[in-house]
Write an enzyme that holds these catalytic residues in place. Structure first.
Site, PDB file in Angstrom:
ATOM      1  CG  ASP A 137     -40.063 -81.435 -15.750  1.00  0.00           C
ATOM      2  OD1 ASP A 137     -40.004 -81.928 -17.070  1.00  0.00           O
ATOM      3  OD2 ASP A 137     -40.268 -82.455 -15.172  1.00  0.00           O
ATOM      4  CG  ASP A 151     -43.613 -82.629 -19.770  1.00  0.00           C
ATOM      5  OD1 ASP A 151     -43.770 -83.972 -19.875  1.00  0.00           O
ATOM      6  OD2 ASP A 151     -43.215 -82.070 -18.885  1.00  0.00           O
TER       7      ASP A 151
END
Length: 187
Positions: A137, A151
């Protein structure tokens, strides 16, 4: 059966899916997978040692995080469970996309499939080991959470499905049948 009767369809409730739509879903999924993995590669090589790059002030910044858990880093001790769920999600979404007859649903499912596949790949192949990998991330949203391009695709696909559902657009709806139903009959 007389001349005015129409032949009965084998299954009028669920029209046969269009394979072209399935390949479109796979194309969207592949595109998202490539962009997500490419941006993760960039993040791993460009962002290190807790380096933070402001993109829109402190509202959005790039900051590298390896996430062993789910959203908001929940369940960090059971990474293998997320691997299983991601694999099941990939299979379920692909199975459903195979049956879809609606172009908007096709693209929404393609986004979900691409995001789920990318996360599944991270879980399988990244450190610390097979089936226990951490998702990369790097997009920090004001400290609320840190995510990635997959995402964004999953979120966009899910929102699209909710909107399509509220609009009454069914995934297996035959576009020609819908158009024919809206034409008034002159009987």
């Amino acid at each position: 059966m007389n001349a005015n009767d129409e032949p009965e369809a084998a299954d009028t409730d669920t029209p046969a899916p269009t394979r072209r739509l399935f390949w479109s879903a796979l194309g969207v999924a592949l595109g998202l997978l490539i962009v997500d993995q490419g941006t993760k590669w960039w993040a791993v090589t460009a962002l290190g040692d807790s380096e933070s790059i402001p993109v829109i002030g402190d509202f959005i910044r790039f900051w590298l995080v390896y996430n062993p858990g789910a959203a908001f880093s929940m369940g960090t001790g059971v990474t293998w469970i997320f691997t299983v769920f991601a694999g099941l999600a990939v299979v379920a979404i692909a199975w459903y996309a195979w049956r879809v007859r609606s172009a908007p649903w096709t693209y929404a499912l393609g986004l979900l499939l691409g995001g789920a596949t990318s996360h599944f790949g991270d879980r399988l192949l990244r450190e610390p080991g097979f089936g226990r990998g951490h998702v990369v991330d790097f997009i920090d949203y004001s400290g609320f959470f840190v995510g990635n391009v997959a995402d964004i695709g999953i979120f966009a696909g899910a929102v699209t499905i909710v909107v399509l559902s509220f609009m009454g657009i069914e995934a297996t709806q035959d576009p020609q049948a819908t158009a024919a139903e809206s034409i008034p009959s002159h009987e």
